[in-house]
Write a protein that holds these residues in place. Structure first.
Motif, mmCIF file in Angstrom:
data_model
loop_
_atom_site.group_PDB
_atom_site.id
_atom_site.type_symbol
_atom_site.label_atom_id
_atom_site.label_comp_id
_atom_site.label_asym_id
_atom_site.label_seq_id
_atom_site.Cartn_x
_atom_site.Cartn_y
_atom_site.Cartn_z
ATOM 1 N N ARG A 113 -23.537 -13.355 -1.590
ATOM 2 C CA ARG A 113 -23.061 -14.109 -0.424
ATOM 3 C C ARG A 113 -21.628 -13.718 -0.075
ATOM 4 N N ALA A 114 -20.777 -13.623 -1.101
ATOM 5 C CA ALA A 114 -19.378 -13.241 -0.856
ATOM 6 C C ALA A 114 -19.300 -11.818 -0.303
ATOM 7 N N ARG A 115 -20.102 -10.931 -0.830
ATOM 8 C CA ARG A 115 -20.113 -9.531 -0.377
ATOM 9 C C ARG A 115 -20.537 -9.435 1.080
ATOM 10 N N ARG A 116 -21.606 -10.122 1.424
ATOM 11 C CA ARG A 116 -22.102 -10.073 2.804
ATOM 12 C C ARG A 116 -21.097 -10.694 3.778
ATOM 13 N N THR A 117 -20.470 -11.795 3.348
ATOM 14 C CA THR A 117 -19.508 -12.470 4.231
ATOM 15 C C THR A 117 -18.305 -11.575 4.510
ATOM 16 N N LEU A 118 -17.760 -10.979 3.440
ATOM 17 C CA LEU A 118 -16.588 -10.132 3.644
ATOM 18 C C LEU A 118 -16.930 -8.877 4.438
ATOM 19 N N THR A 122 -15.017 -7.805 7.888
ATOM 20 C CA THR A 122 -14.174 -6.602 7.949
ATOM 21 C C THR A 122 -14.727 -5.550 8.896
ATOM 22 N N GLY A 123 -16.058 -5.517 9.027
ATOM 23 C CA GLY A 123 -16.655 -4.489 9.873
ATOM 24 C C GLY A 123 -17.015 -3.253 9.061
ATOM 25 N N PRO A 124 -17.466 -2.189 9.726
ATOM 26 C CA PRO A 124 -17.883 -0.964 9.036
ATOM 27 C C PRO A 124 -16.746 -0.359 8.215
ATOM 28 N N VAL A 125 -17.106 0.355 7.164
ATOM 29 C CA VAL A 125 -16.114 0.919 6.256
ATOM 30 C C VAL A 125 -15.190 1.899 6.974
ATOM 31 N N ARG A 127 -14.166 2.049 10.031
ATOM 32 C CA ARG A 127 -13.206 1.523 11.013
ATOM 33 C C ARG A 127 -12.949 0.018 10.836
ATOM 34 N N GLY A 128 -13.339 -0.511 9.689
ATOM 35 C CA GLY A 128 -13.130 -1.935 9.422
ATOM 36 C C GLY A 128 -11.683 -2.255 9.085
ATOM 37 N N VAL A 129 -11.326 -3.534 9.256
ATOM 38 C CA VAL A 129 -9.966 -4.005 8.976
ATOM 39 C C VAL A 129 -10.052 -5.177 8.001
ATOM 40 N N LEU A 130 -9.210 -5.135 6.968
ATOM 41 C CA LEU A 130 -9.192 -6.178 5.934
ATOM 42 C C LEU A 130 -7.977 -7.076 6.127
ATOM 43 N N ASP A 131 -8.218 -8.359 6.324
ATOM 44 C CA ASP A 131 -7.110 -9.317 6.455
ATOM 45 C C ASP A 131 -7.039 -10.161 5.187
ATOM 46 N N ILE A 132 -5.902 -10.768 4.956
ATOM 47 C CA ILE A 132 -5.651 -11.468 3.704
ATOM 48 C C ILE A 132 -6.530 -12.704 3.529
ATOM 49 N N ALA A 133 -6.818 -13.412 4.599
ATOM 50 C CA ALA A 133 -7.625 -14.637 4.488
ATOM 51 C C ALA A 133 -9.047 -14.313 4.023
ATOM 52 N N SER A 214 -10.750 1.420 4.777
ATOM 53 C CA SER A 214 -10.889 2.703 4.095
ATOM 54 C C SER A 214 -9.806 2.931 3.045
ATOM 55 N N ARG A 215 -8.726 2.155 3.095
ATOM 56 C CA ARG A 215 -7.655 2.290 2.107
ATOM 57 C C ARG A 215 -8.000 1.616 0.776
ATOM 58 N N PHE A 216 -9.153 0.972 0.706
ATOM 59 C CA PHE A 216 -9.552 0.229 -0.496
ATOM 60 C C PHE A 216 -10.859 0.811 -1.042
ATOM 61 N N PRO A 217 -10.775 1.893 -1.809
ATOM 62 C CA PRO A 217 -11.983 2.600 -2.254
ATOM 63 C C PRO A 217 -12.896 1.761 -3.147
ATOM 64 N N VAL A 218 -12.312 0.922 -3.994
ATOM 65 C CA VAL A 218 -13.159 0.110 -4.885
ATOM 66 C C VAL A 218 -13.903 -0.952 -4.079
ATOM 67 N N LEU A 219 -13.219 -1.559 -3.111
ATOM 68 C CA LEU A 219 -13.882 -2.545 -2.260
ATOM 69 C C LEU A 219 -14.974 -1.873 -1.429
ATOM 70 N N CYS A 220 -14.706 -0.667 -0.958
ATOM 71 C CA CYS A 220 -15.738 0.069 -0.216
ATOM 72 C C CYS A 220 -16.940 0.349 -1.099
ATOM 73 N N ALA A 221 -16.679 0.671 -2.390
ATOM 74 C CA ALA A 221 -17.785 0.890 -3.332
ATOM 75 C C ALA A 221 -18.559 -0.400 -3.567
ATOM 76 N N PHE A 222 -17.856 -1.536 -3.537
ATOM 77 C CA PHE A 222 -18.494 -2.846 -3.677
ATOM 78 C C PHE A 222 -19.460 -3.100 -2.525
ATOM 79 N N PHE A 223 -19.088 -2.626 -1.321
ATOM 80 C CA PHE A 223 -19.961 -2.769 -0.159
ATOM 81 C C PHE A 223 -21.124 -1.776 -0.193
ATOM 82 N N ASP A 224 -20.918 -0.641 -0.819
ATOM 83 C CA ASP A 224 -21.912 0.435 -0.826
ATOM 84 C C ASP A 224 -23.041 0.108 -1.816
ATOM 85 N N SER A 225 -24.270 0.063 -1.314
ATOM 86 C CA SER A 225 -25.410 -0.265 -2.173
ATOM 87 C C SER A 225 -25.572 0.712 -3.330
#
Length: 264
Positions: A113-118, A122-125, A127-133, A214-225
């Motif tokens: 649930r947390a993965r899908r929500t974030l 943020t949008g696609p890897v 061109r997505g944007v990560l905000d602090i909230a 794209s500046r967060f490779p581990v988070l991008c890997a978290f999104f990647d199945s």
């Protein structure tokens, strides 16, 4: 007092009765022989001796029958008590496994649930944007789950109820996988995501409009199945299937024990 103690005492009593009866019968036999060859002893006394021998013999047989019956009853009670202990142990094991299964399912759903929500925020890897909230919201959930996985890793490694669960997978070294191994894999994957969060939190907070995903490779890997499945989804799924299978086996064992006792 346990049935086993009663059983030992019954055996001792049987030996004592046998010895006492043997002594009494020996005395009667000696007296009877002396009476038979001694004319000075009246025939009535000889007859009385024979009667006493019969009474002692019947009493001995009755005592033996009574003690053997008691032995049988005590042994039956002992077996019943052992069965009850085994059933109680199985009930505790089943309760522990059900708790683990519920927690594993809940943790898996919370992570998804947390993965899908974030990912939606943020949008696609590319061109997505990560905000602090959004980042804080997702990582707060992952922190809680990571701590629970760490706790379950310790529990499943040390408690017998969990050590007996067989996971249908092998480790890279060829040995069978355990529940602790699967929890460790998922916990390690989430730890990597949280480590990146700890290292980049300030920079994300200070960026008023957020930072490129794209500046967060581990988070991008978290999104990647391709990374998420072996890192978290598959281990948590293996845990669920292994525990569910063990619960079925435990229920069958209990039914078997009940049937065995009824047949005795």
């Amino acid at each position: 007092m346990s049935a086993r103690v009663h059983s030992r005492r019954g055996a001792s009593a049987l030996v004592a009765v046998g010895i006492a009866t043997a002594i009494a019968m020996a005395g009667c036999i000696v007296f009877g022989v002396v009476a038979a060859f001694n004319p000075a002893i009246p025939a009535a006394v000889s007859d009385l001796t024979k009667t006493l021998l019969q009474v002692v013999g019947v009493a001995f047989l009755g005592a033996c029958a009574s003690l053997l019956t008691t032995q049988f009853q005590n042994r039956h009670a002992e077996l019943a008590a052992e069965d009850e202990l085994r059933r109680e142990a199985r009930r505790h094991t089943e309760e522990a496994l059900r708790t683990l299964l519920t927690e594993a399912i809940d943790n898996y759903h919370r992570v998804k649930r947390a993965r899908r929500t974030l990912r939606a925020k943020t949008g696609p890897v590319d061109r997505g944007v990560l905000d602090i909230a959004s980042y804080d919201e997702c990582m707060s959930v992952l922190m809680d789950v990571q701590l629970e996985l760490e706790q379950w890793k310790r529990f499943t490694k040390s408690l017998p109820a969990y050590q007996q669960v067989v996971v249908s997978a092998s480790r890279p070294d060829g040995r069978p996988s355990t529940l602790a191994d699967e929890f460790a894999t998922a916990e390690r994957f989430l730890n990597e995501v949280l480590d990146e969060y700890a290292a980049s939190w300030r920079s994300v907070r200070d960026a008023s409009t957020g930072l490129p995903l794209s500046r967060f490779p581990v988070l991008c890997a978290f999104f990647d199945s391709a990374s998420f499945r072996p890192g978290a989804a598959i281990p948590l799924s293996r845990i669920q299937h292994a525990v569910a299978a063990s619960l079925t086996m435990t229920a069958d064992d209990i039914d078997s024990a009940e049937s065995g006792r009824a047949g005795r």
